[in-house]
Design a protein around this motif. Structure first.
Motif, PDB file in Angstrom:
ATOM      1  N   LEU A  22      23.932 -12.649 -16.229  1.00  0.00           N
ATOM      2  CA  LEU A  22      24.686 -11.429 -15.939  1.00  0.00           C
ATOM      3  C   LEU A  22      24.938 -11.266 -14.439  1.00  0.00           C
ATOM      4  N   ASN A  23      23.964 -11.580 -13.616  1.00  0.00           N
ATOM      5  CA  ASN A  23      24.185 -11.474 -12.178  1.00  0.00           C
ATOM      6  C   ASN A  23      25.140 -12.552 -11.670  1.00  0.00           C
ATOM      7  N   ALA A  24      25.190 -13.691 -12.335  1.00  0.00           N
ATOM      8  CA  ALA A  24      26.121 -14.755 -11.931  1.00  0.00           C
ATOM      9  C   ALA A  24      27.574 -14.371 -12.214  1.00  0.00           C
ATOM     10  N   THR A  25      27.802 -13.485 -13.187  1.00  0.00           N
ATOM     11  CA  THR A  25      29.173 -13.074 -13.483  1.00  0.00           C
ATOM     12  C   THR A  25      29.743 -12.212 -12.365  1.00  0.00           C
ATOM     13  N   GLY A  26      28.875 -11.545 -11.610  1.00  0.00           N
ATOM     14  CA  GLY A  26      29.300 -10.761 -10.467  1.00  0.00           C
ATOM     15  C   GLY A  26      29.922  -9.412 -10.779  1.00  0.00           C
ATOM     16  N   THR A  27      30.060  -9.063 -12.042  1.00  0.00           N
ATOM     17  CA  THR A  27      30.684  -7.801 -12.410  1.00  0.00           C
ATOM     18  C   THR A  27      29.802  -6.606 -12.060  1.00  0.00           C
ATOM     19  N   HIS A  28      28.512  -6.720 -12.301  1.00  0.00           N
ATOM     20  CA  HIS A  28      27.542  -5.667 -12.011  1.00  0.00           C
ATOM     21  C   HIS A  28      26.314  -6.308 -11.383  1.00  0.00           C
ATOM     22  N   HIS A  29      25.506  -5.494 -10.719  1.00  0.00           N
ATOM     23  CA  HIS A  29      24.239  -5.981 -10.175  1.00  0.00           C
ATOM     24  C   HIS A  29      23.122  -5.545 -11.132  1.00  0.00           C
ATOM     25  N   ALA A  44      21.876  -2.034 -15.180  1.00  0.00           N
ATOM     26  CA  ALA A  44      22.890  -2.085 -14.132  1.00  0.00           C
ATOM     27  C   ALA A  44      23.614  -0.754 -14.070  1.00  0.00           C
ATOM     28  N   LEU A  45      24.015  -0.378 -12.876  1.00  0.00           N
ATOM     29  CA  LEU A  45      24.869   0.783 -12.711  1.00  0.00           C
ATOM     30  C   LEU A  45      26.237   0.413 -13.258  1.00  0.00           C
ATOM     31  N   PHE A  52      25.060   3.911 -16.960  1.00  0.00           N
ATOM     32  CA  PHE A  52      24.147   2.770 -16.911  1.00  0.00           C
ATOM     33  C   PHE A  52      24.285   1.895 -18.146  1.00  0.00           C
ATOM     34  N   TYR A  53      24.090   0.602 -17.927  1.00  0.00           N
ATOM     35  CA  TYR A  53      23.911  -0.364 -19.005  1.00  0.00           C
ATOM     36  C   TYR A  53      22.436  -0.765 -18.983  1.00  0.00           C
ATOM     37  N   LYS A  54      21.877  -1.019 -20.151  1.00  0.00           N
ATOM     38  CA  LYS A  54      20.485  -1.468 -20.242  1.00  0.00           C
ATOM     39  C   LYS A  54      20.376  -2.483 -21.375  1.00  0.00           C
ATOM     40  N   VAL A  55      19.552  -3.507 -21.170  1.00  0.00           N
ATOM     41  CA  VAL A  55      19.247  -4.491 -22.209  1.00  0.00           C
ATOM     42  C   VAL A  55      17.733  -4.597 -22.315  1.00  0.00           C
ATOM     43  N   TYR A  56      17.240  -4.467 -23.539  1.00  0.00           N
ATOM     44  CA  TYR A  56      15.819  -4.667 -23.781  1.00  0.00           C
ATOM     45  C   TYR A  56      15.641  -5.356 -25.131  1.00  0.00           C
ATOM     46  N   TYR A  57      14.446  -5.900 -25.334  1.00  0.00           N
ATOM     47  CA  TYR A  57      14.149  -6.550 -26.603  1.00  0.00           C
ATOM     48  C   TYR A  57      13.379  -5.579 -27.475  1.00  0.00           C
ATOM     49  N   ASP A  58      13.878  -5.357 -28.677  1.00  0.00           N
ATOM     50  CA  ASP A  58      13.243  -4.453 -29.627  1.00  0.00           C
ATOM     51  C   ASP A  58      12.348  -5.272 -30.548  1.00  0.00           C
TER      52      ASP A  58
END
Length: 108
Positions: A22-29, A44-45, A52-58
């Motif tokens: 995701l950081n390599a795409t450069g769209t968001h930090h 990420a903001l 905000f966007y958030k990713v977690y494992y459920d």
């Protein structure tokens, strides 16, 4: 106004790999974080306002969860939120090769 959305998905990547991609795409930090509710997660903001966007494992459902949270009082709220969701579904999730994407309930 506030709107939250969540999507479940499967991925062959671990959280560290997701962060790197995701950081390599450069769209968001994207930033690695952790807390009592989610354990390790990345966020990420998504908008200059409160978005905000958030990713977690459920662990309970054995899948990743991608959440969107957006708060704003402008009359353009619906359009701005729709763009955040479009970016998530058309750009971010495909960039990590997410599969089996489906809406799910939000609880945060």
């Amino acid at each position: 106004m506030r709107r939250d959305a969540a999507f479940s998905f499967q991925s062959d990547h671990d959280m560290r790999s997701l962060l790197e991609i995701l950081n390599a795409t450069g769209t968001h930090h994207w930033i690695a974080r952790d807390n009592e509710n989610y354990g390790d997660y990345i966020s990420a903001l998504a908008h200059a306002d409160y978005g905000f966007y958030k990713v977690y494992y459920d662990d309970e459902s054995d899948e990743y969860c991608f959440t969107i949270r957006f708060t704003c009082e402008r009359s353009t709220f619906d359009d701005e939120y729709a763009e955040l969701e479009r970016i998530a579904l058309d750009e971010i999730l495909p960039s990590i090769k997410a599969r089996d994407i489906r809406e799910r309930s939000t609880w945060d």
